[in-house]
Write a protein that holds these residues in place. Structure first.
Motif, PDB file in Angstrom:
ATOM      1  N   LYS A   2       0.882  -1.048  -0.039  1.00  0.00           N
ATOM      2  CA  LYS A   2       0.146   0.151  -0.110  1.00  0.00           C
ATOM      3  C   LYS A   2       0.898   1.391   0.044  1.00  0.00           C
ATOM      4  O   LYS A   2       1.808   1.225   0.701  1.00  0.00           O
ATOM      5  CB  LYS A   2      -0.941  -0.019   1.313  1.00  0.00           C
ATOM      6  CG  LYS A   2      -1.754   1.193   1.462  1.00  0.00           C
ATOM      7  CD  LYS A   2      -2.716   1.248   2.551  1.00  0.00           C
ATOM      8  CE  LYS A   2      -3.478   2.186   2.874  1.00  0.00           C
ATOM      9  NZ  LYS A   2      -4.166   2.473   3.988  1.00  0.00           N
ATOM     10  N   ILE A   3       0.503   2.380  -0.537  1.00  0.00           N
ATOM     11  CA  ILE A   3       1.275   3.499  -0.878  1.00  0.00           C
ATOM     12  C   ILE A   3       0.437   4.588   0.063  1.00  0.00           C
ATOM     13  O   ILE A   3      -0.839   4.758  -0.679  1.00  0.00           O
ATOM     14  CB  ILE A   3       1.872   3.872  -2.089  1.00  0.00           C
ATOM     15  CG1 ILE A   3       2.560   2.948  -2.838  1.00  0.00           C
ATOM     16  CG2 ILE A   3       2.237   5.156  -2.100  1.00  0.00           C
ATOM     17  CD1 ILE A   3       2.766   3.095  -4.257  1.00  0.00           C
ATOM     18  N   ALA A  57       5.620   3.515   0.733  1.00  0.00           N
ATOM     19  CA  ALA A  57       5.162   2.105   0.398  1.00  0.00           C
ATOM     20  C   ALA A  57       5.353   1.346   1.552  1.00  0.00           C
ATOM     21  O   ALA A  57       6.242   1.060   2.436  1.00  0.00           O
ATOM     22  CB  ALA A  57       6.069   1.364  -0.468  1.00  0.00           C
ATOM     23  N   GLY A 107       9.939  -3.888  -8.483  1.00  0.00           N
ATOM     24  CA  GLY A 107       8.686  -3.004  -9.012  1.00  0.00           C
ATOM     25  C   GLY A 107       8.309  -2.028  -7.882  1.00  0.00           C
ATOM     26  O   GLY A 107       7.501  -1.291  -8.361  1.00  0.00           O
ATOM     27  N   VAL A 108       9.014  -1.784  -6.870  1.00  0.00           N
ATOM     28  CA  VAL A 108       8.484  -0.882  -5.711  1.00  0.00           C
ATOM     29  C   VAL A 108       8.826   0.583  -6.057  1.00  0.00           C
ATOM     30  O   VAL A 108       7.882   1.426  -6.038  1.00  0.00           O
ATOM     31  CB  VAL A 108       9.444  -1.077  -4.397  1.00  0.00           C
ATOM     32  CG1 VAL A 108       8.792  -0.208  -3.276  1.00  0.00           C
ATOM     33  CG2 VAL A 108       8.838  -2.586  -3.921  1.00  0.00           C
ATOM     34  N   SER A 110       8.899   1.476  -9.318  1.00  0.00           N
ATOM     35  CA  SER A 110       8.027   1.740 -10.537  1.00  0.00           C
ATOM     36  C   SER A 110       6.644   2.359  -9.862  1.00  0.00           C
ATOM     37  O   SER A 110       6.327   3.022 -10.278  1.00  0.00           O
ATOM     38  CB  SER A 110       7.892   0.592 -11.222  1.00  0.00           C
ATOM     39  OG  SER A 110       9.301   0.418 -12.059  1.00  0.00           O
ATOM     40  N   ASP A 111       6.422   1.533  -8.899  1.00  0.00           N
ATOM     41  CA  ASP A 111       4.953   1.570  -8.389  1.00  0.00           C
ATOM     42  C   ASP A 111       4.974   3.123  -7.438  1.00  0.00           C
ATOM     43  O   ASP A 111       3.754   3.727  -7.545  1.00  0.00           O
ATOM     44  CB  ASP A 111       4.497   0.498  -7.166  1.00  0.00           C
ATOM     45  CG  ASP A 111       4.310  -0.746  -7.812  1.00  0.00           C
ATOM     46  OD1 ASP A 111       4.104  -0.890  -8.951  1.00  0.00           O
ATOM     47  OD2 ASP A 111       4.325  -1.667  -7.270  1.00  0.00           O
ATOM     48  N   ARG A 114       4.545   5.518 -10.402  1.00  0.00           N
ATOM     49  CA  ARG A 114       3.304   5.545 -11.037  1.00  0.00           C
ATOM     50  C   ARG A 114       2.371   6.043 -10.034  1.00  0.00           C
ATOM     51  O   ARG A 114       1.111   6.929 -10.589  1.00  0.00           O
ATOM     52  CB  ARG A 114       2.754   4.209 -11.097  1.00  0.00           C
ATOM     53  CG  ARG A 114       3.518   3.677 -12.543  1.00  0.00           C
ATOM     54  CD  ARG A 114       2.933   2.268 -12.840  1.00  0.00           C
ATOM     55  NE  ARG A 114       3.726   1.499 -13.585  1.00  0.00           N
ATOM     56  CZ  ARG A 114       4.773   0.525 -13.417  1.00  0.00           C
ATOM     57  NH1 ARG A 114       4.595   0.179 -12.285  1.00  0.00           N
ATOM     58  NH2 ARG A 114       5.347   0.113 -14.403  1.00  0.00           N
ATOM     59  N   PHE A 115       2.533   6.012  -8.551  1.00  0.00           N
ATOM     60  CA  PHE A 115       1.500   6.696  -7.723  1.00  0.00           C
ATOM     61  C   PHE A 115       1.778   8.172  -7.598  1.00  0.00           C
ATOM     62  O   PHE A 115       0.971   9.015  -7.645  1.00  0.00           O
ATOM     63  CB  PHE A 115       1.875   6.208  -6.035  1.00  0.00           C
ATOM     64  CG  PHE A 115       1.386   6.901  -4.953  1.00  0.00           C
ATOM     65  CD1 PHE A 115      -0.095   6.474  -4.553  1.00  0.00           C
ATOM     66  CD2 PHE A 115       2.040   7.914  -4.502  1.00  0.00           C
ATOM     67  CE1 PHE A 115      -0.516   7.202  -3.619  1.00  0.00           C
ATOM     68  CE2 PHE A 115       1.217   8.511  -3.479  1.00  0.00           C
ATOM     69  CZ  PHE A 115      -0.072   8.196  -2.958  1.00  0.00           C
ATOM     70  N   ASP A 118      -0.089   9.475 -10.679  1.00  0.00           N
ATOM     71  CA  ASP A 118      -1.593   9.494 -10.268  1.00  0.00           C
ATOM     72  C   ASP A 118      -1.929  10.579  -9.372  1.00  0.00           C
ATOM     73  O   ASP A 118      -2.929  11.240  -9.599  1.00  0.00           O
ATOM     74  CB  ASP A 118      -2.131   8.303  -9.796  1.00  0.00           C
ATOM     75  CG  ASP A 118      -2.202   6.868 -10.613  1.00  0.00           C
ATOM     76  OD1 ASP A 118      -2.002   7.191 -11.921  1.00  0.00           O
ATOM     77  OD2 ASP A 118      -2.032   5.874 -10.305  1.00  0.00           O
TER      78      ASP A 118
END
Length: 173
Positions: A2-3, A57, A107-108, A110-111, A114-115, A118
Motif C-alpha cells: 500500500k502507498i 510504500a 517494482g517498488v 516503479s509503483d 506511478r503513484f 496518479d
C-alpha cells in the motif's frame, strides 16, 4: 503493498529505510552519492512529513519504500529548457526515491513513481520533474522506462560532494 501519505509515526521507520539504503550504497556503487547521517536522514523525513510531501510504500506494516513530492525545484532547474513552461504550483518534483535494498528490482520504485503520477494528475499538476546523477544508470533506465524524457545535463551545485553533473527529466501529464 500500500502507498500512503506518511505521518509523524513513520519518521523512525523512514529513517531506518534511508540508513539501510545508505549502508547498501556504501558497500556497492553509490550512484546518488547518499551518505548515512548526511542525506537522507530521519530529519529529512520529518521535514517532508511536516510539509505533507512524503509518501511511503508499506508491506505488512513495514516501510519498504518512500518518495517525496514537492512543488519546489532544486536550485539549477532554471537552466533547463523544459518542454512546457510551467510555474511550480503545477509541477511535482520527485525527491529522495528510496527502496529497501532487499526489495530493489521488484517494482517498488516503479509503483512509487506511478503513484506519484496518479497523485499529480488528481492534484491538477501538469508535469513531474526530477534530477538524477548523470552516471546513475539504473535510475535513468527506470525513469526512461516509465516515460520520463531527459531535457539535458546540468550542474546543480553539488560538486563539493563529488556530484558534478545531473540529468534533468520530466514527464508531462
Amino acid at each position: 503493498m500500500k502507498i500512503q501519505k506518511a505521518d509523524s509515526l513513520d519518521i523512525a521507520q523512514v529513517g531506518r529505510l534511508y540508513d539501510s539504503v545508505c549502508d547498501y550504497l556504501s558497500s556497492t556503487v553509490n550512484y546518488p552519492g547518499w551518505k548515512k547521517g548526511l542525506y537522507p536522514t530521519a530529519e529529512d523525513a520529518a521535514s517532508a512529513i511536516a510539509e505533507g510531501s512524503l509518501y511511503i510504500a508499506v508491506l505488512e506494516s513495514r516501510v519498504i519504500g518512500a518518495v517525496t513530492l514537492r512543488n519546489k525545484p532544486e536550485h539549477g532547474y532554471e537552466q533547463a529548457n523544459w518542454s512546457i513552461d510551467l510555474t511550480y504550483d503545477k509541477v511535482f518534483v520527485v525527491y529522495t526515491l528510496a527502496v529497501l535494498p532487499q526489495l530493489m528490482n521488484r517494482g517498488v520504485a516503479s509503483d512509487l513513481l506511478r503513484f506519484a503520477e496518479d497523485t499529480a494528475r488528481k492534484s491538477g499538476m501538469k508535469a513531474i520533474r526530477l534530477d538524477v546523477v548523470a552516471n546513475n544508470i539504473p535510475a535513468i533506465r527506470l525513469y526512461e522506462k516509465l516515460g520520463f524524457m531527459c531535457v539535458g545535463d546540468f550542474d546543480l551545485g553539488y560538486g563539493k560532494y563529488g556530484l558534478d553533473l545531473f540529468k534533468l527529466y520530466e514527464k508531462n501529464l
